[in-house]
Motif scaffolding. Structure first.
Motif, PDB file in Angstrom:
ATOM      1  N   GLU A 135      -2.532  95.006  44.112  1.00 14.02           N
ATOM      2  CA  GLU A 135      -3.397  96.180  43.884  1.00 14.02           C
ATOM      3  C   GLU A 135      -3.148  96.765  42.507  1.00 14.02           C
ATOM      4  O   GLU A 135      -4.081  97.098  41.763  1.00 14.02           O
ATOM      5  CB  GLU A 135      -3.121  97.234  44.962  1.00 14.02           C
ATOM      6  CG  GLU A 135      -3.858  98.555  44.762  1.00 14.02           C
ATOM      7  CD  GLU A 135      -3.068  99.579  43.968  1.00 14.02           C
ATOM      8  OE1 GLU A 135      -3.657 100.582  43.525  1.00 14.02           O
ATOM      9  OE2 GLU A 135      -1.854  99.381  43.766  1.00 14.02           O
TER      10      GLU A 135
ATOM     11  N   SER B 259     -17.664  99.216  42.599  1.00 17.16           N
ATOM     12  CA  SER B 259     -17.526  98.317  43.745  1.00 17.16           C
ATOM     13  C   SER B 259     -16.246  97.501  43.634  1.00 17.16           C
ATOM     14  O   SER B 259     -15.601  97.190  44.633  1.00 17.16           O
ATOM     15  CB  SER B 259     -18.745  97.386  43.832  1.00 17.16           C
ATOM     16  OG  SER B 259     -18.862  96.609  42.643  1.00 17.16           O
TER      17      SER B 259
ATOM     18  N   ALA C 267     -13.397  99.625  44.903  1.00 18.30           N
ATOM     19  CA  ALA C 267     -13.420  99.733  46.364  1.00 18.30           C
ATOM     20  C   ALA C 267     -12.926  98.432  47.008  1.00 18.30           C
ATOM     21  O   ALA C 267     -12.215  98.463  48.027  1.00 18.30           O
ATOM     22  CB  ALA C 267     -14.833 100.067  46.838  1.00 18.30           C
ATOM     23  N   ASN C 268     -13.281  97.295  46.411  1.00 15.27           N
ATOM     24  CA  ASN C 268     -12.848  96.010  46.960  1.00 15.27           C
ATOM     25  C   ASN C 268     -11.336  95.846  46.906  1.00 15.27           C
ATOM     26  O   ASN C 268     -10.744  95.209  47.789  1.00 15.27           O
ATOM     27  CB  ASN C 268     -13.516  94.859  46.187  1.00 15.27           C
ATOM     28  CG  ASN C 268     -15.000  94.748  46.492  1.00 15.27           C
ATOM     29  OD1 ASN C 268     -15.451  95.206  47.547  1.00 15.27           O
ATOM     30  ND2 ASN C 268     -15.751  94.156  45.583  1.00 15.27           N
TER      31      ASN C 268
ATOM     32  N   TYR D 250      -9.051  98.021  47.424  1.00 14.53           N
ATOM     33  CA  TYR D 250      -8.398  98.678  48.553  1.00 14.53           C
ATOM     34  C   TYR D 250      -8.869  98.117  49.890  1.00 14.53           C
ATOM     35  O   TYR D 250      -8.140  98.184  50.876  1.00 14.53           O
ATOM     36  CB  TYR D 250      -8.605 100.184  48.456  1.00 14.53           C
ATOM     37  CG  TYR D 250      -7.880 100.727  47.251  1.00 14.53           C
ATOM     38  CD1 TYR D 250      -6.512 100.935  47.288  1.00 14.53           C
ATOM     39  CD2 TYR D 250      -8.556 100.959  46.054  1.00 14.53           C
ATOM     40  CE1 TYR D 250      -5.822 101.388  46.180  1.00 14.53           C
ATOM     41  CE2 TYR D 250      -7.875 101.405  44.936  1.00 14.53           C
ATOM     42  CZ  TYR D 250      -6.512 101.628  45.005  1.00 14.53           C
ATOM     43  OH  TYR D 250      -5.826 102.060  43.907  1.00 14.53           O
ATOM     44  N   ARG D 251     -10.058  97.562  49.885  1.00 17.38           N
ATOM     45  CA  ARG D 251     -10.517  96.883  51.096  1.00 17.38           C
ATOM     46  C   ARG D 251      -9.650  95.641  51.346  1.00 17.38           C
ATOM     47  O   ARG D 251      -9.198  95.395  52.469  1.00 17.38           O
ATOM     48  CB  ARG D 251     -11.984  96.493  50.955  1.00 17.38           C
ATOM     49  CG  ARG D 251     -12.612  95.955  52.250  1.00 17.38           C
ATOM     50  CD  ARG D 251     -14.084  95.624  52.073  1.00 17.38           C
ATOM     51  NE  ARG D 251     -14.865  96.791  51.675  1.00 17.38           N
ATOM     52  CZ  ARG D 251     -15.402  96.951  50.479  1.00 17.38           C
ATOM     53  NH1 ARG D 251     -15.255  96.033  49.539  1.00 17.38           N
ATOM     54  NH2 ARG D 251     -16.090  98.040  50.188  1.00 17.38           N
ATOM     55  N   GLU D 252      -9.409  94.879  50.290  1.00 16.41           N
ATOM     56  CA  GLU D 252      -8.574  93.686  50.412  1.00 16.41           C
ATOM     57  C   GLU D 252      -7.126  94.053  50.710  1.00 16.41           C
ATOM     58  O   GLU D 252      -6.450  93.369  51.487  1.00 16.41           O
ATOM     59  CB  GLU D 252      -8.657  92.874  49.120  1.00 16.41           C
ATOM     60  CG  GLU D 252     -10.030  92.266  48.867  1.00 16.41           C
ATOM     61  CD  GLU D 252     -10.135  91.623  47.494  1.00 16.41           C
ATOM     62  OE1 GLU D 252      -9.101  91.607  46.776  1.00 16.41           O
ATOM     63  OE2 GLU D 252     -11.229  91.162  47.132  1.00 16.41           O
TER      64      GLU D 252
ATOM     65  N   GLU E 102      -6.049  96.677  52.361  1.00 17.01           N
ATOM     66  CA  GLU E 102      -5.940  97.080  53.763  1.00 17.01           C
ATOM     67  C   GLU E 102      -5.987  95.858  54.687  1.00 17.01           C
ATOM     68  O   GLU E 102      -5.221  95.772  55.664  1.00 17.01           O
ATOM     69  CB  GLU E 102      -7.062  98.057  54.129  1.00 17.01           C
ATOM     70  CG  GLU E 102      -6.985  98.530  55.580  1.00 17.01           C
ATOM     71  CD  GLU E 102      -8.024  99.587  55.901  1.00 17.01           C
ATOM     72  OE1 GLU E 102      -8.121  99.969  57.079  1.00 17.01           O
ATOM     73  OE2 GLU E 102      -8.736 100.028  54.984  1.00 17.01           O
ATOM     74  N   GLN E 103      -6.861  94.914  54.364  1.00 16.99           N
ATOM     75  CA  GLN E 103      -6.952  93.708  55.195  1.00 16.99           C
ATOM     76  C   GLN E 103      -5.631  92.940  55.194  1.00 16.99           C
ATOM     77  O   GLN E 103      -5.164  92.486  56.240  1.00 16.99           O
ATOM     78  CB  GLN E 103      -8.089  92.819  54.682  1.00 16.99           C
ATOM     79  CG  GLN E 103      -9.482  93.371  54.945  1.00 16.99           C
ATOM     80  CD  GLN E 103     -10.562  92.513  54.286  1.00 16.99           C
ATOM     81  OE1 GLN E 103     -10.268  91.594  53.527  1.00 16.99           O
ATOM     82  NE2 GLN E 103     -11.820  92.833  54.575  1.00 16.99           N
TER      83      GLN E 103
END
Length: 416
Positions: free
Chosen positions: A90, A262, A265-266, A268-270, A272-273
């Motif tokens: 990150e 975008s 945002a990706n 933190y999406r990745e 979290e996953q």
């Protein structure tokens, strides 16, 4: 008359800050110069923020590199180690995004202001900007007729006020002379004539004053129209600057606002996953199978004796077990022509290496004398070829191969 004079004098002392006052248009001209300076200020502001973005990006990278190494070398394992490492990922990705912010600020926003400033403001050889000079000339031309008439008005007003003052003094002298019995009729007549003359001067200067004021009032509309026209041109120029800077500030906001990106945002999406994919039970099973009871084990079992295996024991193993030959009381005999059979007892070059490497496990068994240990003759040096070395067996040994001798402990022999 005296009251009118006092009020006019007081009004003359009052200072106003109106745009319509002579010379007060200079604030509008100064705004043009200020506009150029404000472009510089905005560029400096953007440049400083870009340095902050660059520094932050570098700090994230340094932090990520250091902690990634610490985690990899640390005791954490399994899917949770990957989840922890995702925090470093990150940081690396966010570092790249802040580098992009820095690049956008410098390559887009900074350059945009710089280019607009260059197109909007044109420096003159004598100094200043062409746009400010044009505004200054326009205002001066529009104000010149009115300013000239205003100057005439000030002169007429002073003359009128002076006449009023003189009239008041003459009337005071005349009134005082009537109360003084010593004054002759001639003196009294003279004072009365002075009063009359002053009244005429007041009348004359008042008419002149009113006439000039009327003329000034008549040219005021033209003055206002001409000034408004020049001022509006300055307003239009300033409007372009304000709208442009608003546009730039919105660009800067868009570049700074990673929340609308975008890509951001990706990240933190990745992240979290990856974190949610960590599984404590999976990690525990892995540890059990690699470091716990789940590891394979060669449990001890009964093994039959196999005579074929005995012969395969390496000579090194024999020597380690003390079953080999140990050289002792080695000395240069000077004898030549040692028998091939005797050489066979230390038969091969490999065997010689084995002996030399594992002669004795304890320093007390080293029978080389001091002179030999400190630069004496090395029995295996090429220069010693042809010279014999006396060796003595410390253990019994049964030859296992055709080129090996059997001997008992204490037997001596020569080795070439």
């Amino acid at each position: 008359m005296s009251g009118s004079y006092d009020e006019s004098a007081a009004a003359a002392e009052e200072t106003t800050d109106s745009f319509w006052e002579v010379g007060n248009y200079k604030r509008t001209v100064k705004r043009i110069d200020d506009g150029h300076r404000l472009c510089n200020d905005l560029m400096n502001c953007v440049h400083e923020r870009a340095k902050i973005e660059k520094s932050y990006a570098q700090q994230l990278t340094d932090w990520s590199k250091r902690w990634r190494q610490l985690i990899e070398k640390g005791p954490q394992y399994g899917s949770l180690e990957r989840a922890w490492g995702a925090i470093m990922t990150e940081a690396d990705k966010v570092s790249e995004l802040h580098q992009d912010v820095k690049n956008s600020l410098l390559n887009d926003d900074f350059e945009k202001v710089k280019n607009w400033q260059k197109d909007a403001y044109h420096k003159q050889i004598m100094g200043g900007f062409k746009e400010a000079k044009e505004a200054e000339d326009g205002f001066r031309k529009a104000q010149k007729p009115w300013a000239k008439k205003l100057k005439e008005l000030e002169t007429a007003k002073k003359a009128y006020h002076l006449a009023c003052k003189e009239e008041k003094l003459a009337m005071t002298r005349e009134a005082n002379s009537k109360a003084d019995q010593s004054n002759t009729p001639e003196q009294q007549k003279k004072l009365q004539d002075k009063v009359e003359k002053c009244k005429q001067d007041v009348q004359k200067t008042q008419e002149k004053y009113e006439k000039v004021l009327d003329e000034l009032n008549k040219c005021t509309p033209q003055y206002m129209e001409s000034m408004e026209q020049v001022f509006e041109q300055c307003q239009q120029f300033e409007e372009k600057r304000l709208n442009f800077l608003k546009e730039v500030l919105l660009d800067i906001k868009r570049h700074l606002n990673l929340a609308e990106s975008s890509s951001y945002a990706n990240v933190y999406r990745e992240l979290e996953q990856t974190i949610r994919l960590s599984d404590a039970q999976e990690d525990l099973r892995w540890f059990r199978s690699t470091s716990g009871p789940g590891m394979p084990m060669n449990w001890p079992q009964f093994e039959e004796w196999n005579p074929d295996l005995t012969h395969t024991i390496t000579r090194k193993e024999k020597m380690k077990k003390g079953e080999g030959v140990t050289l002792t009381n080695a000395s240069s005999t000077g004898e030549s022509g040692a028998s091939a059979g005797e050489r066979g007892s230390v038969s091969s070059h490999d065997r010689g290496q084995t002996y030399s490497a594992e002669w004795s496990d304890d320093e007390g068994s080293n029978s080389f004398n001091a002179s030999e240990a400190n630069g004496g003759t090395n029995p295996f040096d090429e220069d010693s070829a042809g010279k014999g070395v006396r060796v003595r067996a410390l253990y019994d040994y049964d030859g296992q191969e055709q080129d090996e001798l059997s001997f008992k402990a204490g037997d001596g022999m020569s080795h070439a």
